[in-house]
Design a protein around this motif. Structure first.
Motif, PDB file in Angstrom:
ATOM      1  N   VAL A 332       0.842  -1.109   0.385  1.00  0.00           N
ATOM      2  CA  VAL A 332      -0.514  -0.259   0.173  1.00  0.00           C
ATOM      3  C   VAL A 332       1.282   1.100  -0.562  1.00  0.00           C
ATOM      4  N   THR A 333       2.147   1.447   0.788  1.00  0.00           N
ATOM      5  CA  THR A 333       3.278   2.675   1.062  1.00  0.00           C
ATOM      6  C   THR A 333       3.773   2.986  -1.066  1.00  0.00           C
ATOM      7  N   ALA A 334       3.469   1.559  -1.151  1.00  0.00           N
ATOM      8  CA  ALA A 334       4.707   1.758  -2.761  1.00  0.00           C
ATOM      9  C   ALA A 334       3.558   2.049  -3.122  1.00  0.00           C
ATOM     10  N   GLY A 335       2.511   1.434  -3.650  1.00  0.00           N
ATOM     11  CA  GLY A 335       1.436   1.744  -4.584  1.00  0.00           C
ATOM     12  C   GLY A 335       0.967   3.593  -3.941  1.00  0.00           C
ATOM     13  N   THR A 336       0.663   3.803  -3.172  1.00  0.00           N
ATOM     14  CA  THR A 336       0.259   5.849  -2.380  1.00  0.00           C
ATOM     15  C   THR A 336       1.637   6.849  -2.699  1.00  0.00           C
ATOM     16  N   LEU A 337       2.917   5.475  -3.232  1.00  0.00           N
ATOM     17  CA  LEU A 337       3.946   6.808  -3.061  1.00  0.00           C
ATOM     18  C   LEU A 337       3.749   6.983  -4.971  1.00  0.00           C
ATOM     19  N   ILE A 338       3.762   5.716  -5.412  1.00  0.00           N
ATOM     20  CA  ILE A 338       3.664   5.754  -7.296  1.00  0.00           C
ATOM     21  C   ILE A 338       2.834   6.363  -7.836  1.00  0.00           C
ATOM     22  N   ALA A 339       0.814   6.177  -7.080  1.00  0.00           N
ATOM     23  CA  ALA A 339       0.314   6.643  -8.263  1.00  0.00           C
ATOM     24  C   ALA A 339      -0.667   7.491  -6.676  1.00  0.00           C
ATOM     25  N   GLY A 340      -0.230   7.353  -5.744  1.00  0.00           N
ATOM     26  CA  GLY A 340      -1.307   8.584  -4.972  1.00  0.00           C
ATOM     27  C   GLY A 340      -2.619   7.705  -4.480  1.00  0.00           C
ATOM     28  N   ILE A 341      -3.669   8.023  -4.344  1.00  0.00           N
ATOM     29  CA  ILE A 341      -4.684   6.912  -3.271  1.00  0.00           C
ATOM     30  C   ILE A 341      -4.962   6.632  -4.510  1.00  0.00           C
ATOM     31  N   ALA A 342      -4.974   6.350  -5.853  1.00  0.00           N
ATOM     32  CA  ALA A 342      -5.272   5.352  -6.892  1.00  0.00           C
ATOM     33  C   ALA A 342      -4.412   4.402  -6.984  1.00  0.00           C
ATOM     34  N   GLY A 343      -3.311   4.316  -6.483  1.00  0.00           N
ATOM     35  CA  GLY A 343      -2.353   2.815  -6.242  1.00  0.00           C
ATOM     36  C   GLY A 343      -2.523   2.247  -5.140  1.00  0.00           C
ATOM     37  N   ALA A 344      -3.136   3.495  -4.431  1.00  0.00           N
ATOM     38  CA  ALA A 344      -3.325   2.662  -2.527  1.00  0.00           C
ATOM     39  C   ALA A 344      -4.565   1.638  -2.856  1.00  0.00           C
ATOM     40  N   PHE A 345      -5.393   1.918  -3.716  1.00  0.00           N
ATOM     41  CA  PHE A 345      -6.653   1.550  -4.130  1.00  0.00           C
ATOM     42  C   PHE A 345      -5.986   0.228  -4.737  1.00  0.00           C
ATOM     43  N   VAL A 346      -5.031  -0.268  -5.887  1.00  0.00           N
ATOM     44  CA  VAL A 346      -5.164  -1.078  -6.929  1.00  0.00           C
ATOM     45  C   VAL A 346      -3.844  -1.699  -6.340  1.00  0.00           C
ATOM     46  N   SER A 347      -3.230  -1.348  -5.579  1.00  0.00           N
ATOM     47  CA  SER A 347      -1.993  -1.964  -4.932  1.00  0.00           C
ATOM     48  C   SER A 347      -1.988  -3.351  -4.613  1.00  0.00           C
ATOM     49  N   VAL A 348      -2.512  -3.455  -3.386  1.00  0.00           N
ATOM     50  CA  VAL A 348      -3.613  -4.813  -2.593  1.00  0.00           C
ATOM     51  C   VAL A 348      -3.887  -5.879  -3.723  1.00  0.00           C
ATOM     52  N   PRO A 349      -4.990  -5.341  -4.814  1.00  0.00           N
ATOM     53  CA  PRO A 349      -5.740  -6.997  -5.494  1.00  0.00           C
ATOM     54  C   PRO A 349      -4.256  -7.090  -6.042  1.00  0.00           C
TER      55      PRO A 349
END
Length: 372
Positions: A332-349
């Motif tokens: 989730v942290t990596a997804g947030t750093l890469i693409a913000g809120i949208a990255g946090a949503f899609v990183s885990v799936p």
């Protein structure tokens, strides 16, 4: 002749020594050193590969987010499409009706929330002012902080926020990228709902032999995992939102419906989303009704999340998408750093599907199907 032969023998021996020297040197190293060197080289290669992949993902962030969101929505809406197909609805109208149903639910929910809570925003503003005043009195009476120091700290915070305000041009560009990503996701969603299975059959048709069996199984497991994650996460988020929303209504906290909606959206970001949504609810309760209601709200949030995490999530998710909490936090942290809120949503799936696919391929390699 003997002298020549004697001269040739050292040359041959020297050549063998030169060839075998590095191997003998490597074999002569301690086992621990050889293992450390090998793993270090592999780690360097992996880090470089991940860095390059991250650079590409940043450059293509709108496209990557649109693709991830499209796959997520396709897995979520696939049962609706299958139901329409069983009712003899053609592929294209079934896909279009599924998308219209999704848009209708989203628009209807937004209109409902606005109509029920628009009148409460003015009241909440006054309650926030009163809450801030009570918080100010509490800080100045219990901590060694004077009114002047507190005013100076507040002014510095305001100056910092105003100095970091977003650039209008950058904001317009971001809004355009978001609008383009949403439009692209809707178009891709239509085509995946309409032709997704035929596309997958075409991909399988390009593989032969054992690779086709592995690809078919990995694709089946990955799609099942994504579907389980999307539907399970939506159900768990809805249960969290209903539970916390009911607690807020019983405690008389204003804006209970928007806070329940925030809780629902936060449920799609594991661990972090639930924490942030609960903190927002507690802060609103503190500002509106005081510390007693805030503590009761905190207790309700913790109780609902504990029931969800320890009882409902294992029951609903089963073992399809289990990831360790440490892995989820990193992803989730990596997804947030890469693409913000949208990255946090899609990183885990993305991480869950990737892990299940890799695990399936690895199991096929370790235990291949017997050939007839």
């Amino acid at each position: 002749m003997g002298e020549d032969g004697g001269g040739r023998t050292p040359v041959v021996a020297t050549g063998r020594t030169a060839t075998a020297g590095p191997r003998q040197t490597w074999a002569g190293l301690p086992w621990l050193v050889r293992t450390a060197v090998t793993w270090s080289a592999c780690l360097v290669v992996v880090v470089i590969g991940l860095w390059l992949l991250g650079k590409v993902a940043v450059l293509l962030a709108p496209l990557a987010i649109a693709l991830a969101g499209t796959l997520f929505l396709t897995a979520l809406l696939d049962p609706v499409l299958l139901l329409l197909r069983r009712l003899r609805v053609p592929a294209a109208p079934a896909a279009l009706l599924t998308i219209l149903l999704l848009l209708g639910v989203l628009v209807g929910l937004g209109v409902l929330v606005w109509n029920l809570t628009a009148s409460q925003f003015g009241e909440l503003s006054q309650q926030l002012d009163q809450g801030l005043a009570r918080s100010r009195d509490f800080v100045t009476s219990t901590l060694p902080v004077s009114d002047a120091q507190l005013d100076r700290l507040v002014q510095q915070t305001r100056d910092g926020l105003s100095g970091s305000a977003p650039d209008p041009v950058g904001g317009a560009r971001t809004a355009a990228e978001v609008a383009g990503s949403v439009l692209l996701a809707l178009v891709l969603l239509f085509f995946l709902l309409k032709d997704g299975r035929s596309m997958w059959r075409w991909v399988l048709g390009r593989t032969t032999g054992p690779n086709r069996t592995v690809a078919a199984e990995a694709g089946r497991v990955g799609w099942r995992t994504l579907g389980s994650y999307s539907r399970g996460t939506m159900l768990i988020a809805a249960i969290d939102a209903i539970g916390i929303g009911l607690a807020l209504v019983l405690l008389g906290v204003p804006l209970a419906l928007p806070l329940a909606l925030i809780t629902f959206l936060g449920g799609f970001v594991p661990i972090i989303g639930a924490t942030v949504a609960g903190a927002v609810a507690v802060l609103v309760a503190l500002a509106a009704n005081g510390p007693t209601t805030a503590l009761l709200t905190l207790g309700a949030v913790i109780a609902v999340q504990q029931i969800e995490g320890n009882l409902l999530e294992p029951l609903i998710m089963k073992r399809q998408v289990q990831l360790h909490p440490a892995v989820i936090l990193v992803v989730v942290t990596a997804g947030t750093l890469i693409a913000g809120i949208a990255g946090a949503f899609v990183s885990v799936p993305i991480a869950a599907v990737t892990w299940r696919v890799i695990d399936t391929v690895q199991r096929h390699r370790e235990d291949p199907a017997p050939t007839v």
